[in-house]
Design a protein around this motif. Sequence first.
Motif, PDB file in Angstrom:
ATOM      1  N   THR A   1       0.842  -1.200   0.000  1.00 11.26           N
ATOM      2  CA  THR A   1       0.000   0.000   0.000  1.00 11.26           C
ATOM      3  C   THR A   1       0.873   1.244   0.000  1.00 11.26           C
ATOM      4  OG1 THR A   1      -0.108   0.098   2.408  1.00 11.26           O
ATOM      5  CG2 THR A   1      -1.800  -1.207   1.302  1.00 11.26           C
ATOM      6  N   ARG A   2       0.226   2.393  -0.098  1.00 15.14           N
ATOM      7  CA  ARG A   2       0.950   3.675  -0.043  1.00 15.14           C
ATOM      8  C   ARG A   2       0.440   4.569   1.066  1.00 15.14           C
ATOM      9  NH1 ARG A   2       2.479   5.648  -6.056  1.00 15.14           N
ATOM     10  NH2 ARG A   2       3.288   3.656  -6.783  1.00 15.14           N
ATOM     11  N   ASP A   3      -0.511   4.051   1.836  1.00 16.11           N
ATOM     12  CA  ASP A   3      -1.111   4.826   2.921  1.00 16.11           C
ATOM     13  C   ASP A   3      -0.999   4.009   4.200  1.00 16.11           C
ATOM     14  OD1 ASP A   3      -3.018   6.998   3.955  1.00 16.11           O
ATOM     15  OD2 ASP A   3      -4.092   5.134   4.422  1.00 16.11           O
ATOM     16  N   VAL A   4      -0.467   4.610   5.252  1.00 18.35           N
ATOM     17  CA  VAL A   4      -0.226   3.860   6.477  1.00 18.35           C
ATOM     18  C   VAL A   4      -1.529   3.352   7.101  1.00 18.35           C
ATOM     19  CG1 VAL A   4      -0.171   5.827   8.075  1.00 18.35           C
ATOM     20  CG2 VAL A   4       1.155   3.769   8.588  1.00 18.35           C
ATOM     21  N   ASN A   5      -2.615   4.098   6.987  1.00 18.95           N
ATOM     22  CA  ASN A   5      -3.881   3.634   7.550  1.00 18.95           C
ATOM     23  C   ASN A   5      -4.377   2.383   6.830  1.00 18.95           C
ATOM     24  OD1 ASN A   5      -4.136   5.645   9.573  1.00 18.95           O
ATOM     25  ND2 ASN A   5      -4.734   7.096   7.991  1.00 18.95           N
ATOM     26  N   LEU A   6      -4.247   2.358   5.517  1.00 20.67           N
ATOM     27  CA  LEU A   6      -4.614   1.173   4.750  1.00 20.67           C
ATOM     28  C   LEU A   6      -3.658   0.028   5.064  1.00 20.67           C
ATOM     29  CD1 LEU A   6      -6.433  -0.180   2.698  1.00 20.67           C
ATOM     30  CD2 LEU A   6      -5.032   0.827   0.885  1.00 20.67           C
ATOM     31  N   ALA A   7      -2.382   0.353   5.236  1.00 24.46           N
ATOM     32  CA  ALA A   7      -1.390  -0.671   5.582  1.00 24.46           C
ATOM     33  C   ALA A   7      -1.731  -1.315   6.926  1.00 24.46           C
ATOM     34  CB  ALA A   7       0.005  -0.058   5.633  1.00 24.46           C
TER      35      ALA A   7
END
Length: 92
Positions: free
Chosen positions: A48-54
């Motif tokens: 991913t590129r977004d920590v929340n999604l990660a």
Amino acid sequence: MLMPHPATLRKLVGEYEALVARQDGSGAAKADQRVQDLAYTLCVSTGTRDVNLALKKARSHIAAARGPVEPTPLRPPGAGVAESHEAGEAVA
């Protein structure tokens, strides 16, 4: 896509969340850098590129793991290790 072992993800998520919870805006450069490093590692590990999604993907992967999650050795003890006998002969 390759995913890291659930135990590895659990450690990354735990450390990230603990550091974020402790941040008080004091701007401790070392802690801020570690949070950024962990966020990057989580993103790369989950694709991913977004920590929340990660974090969401990591938690999902951890939850999907069945039973106790412990690191597994790369190979069984003694497997693939050449033993040397006389005169440098290698025996597998």
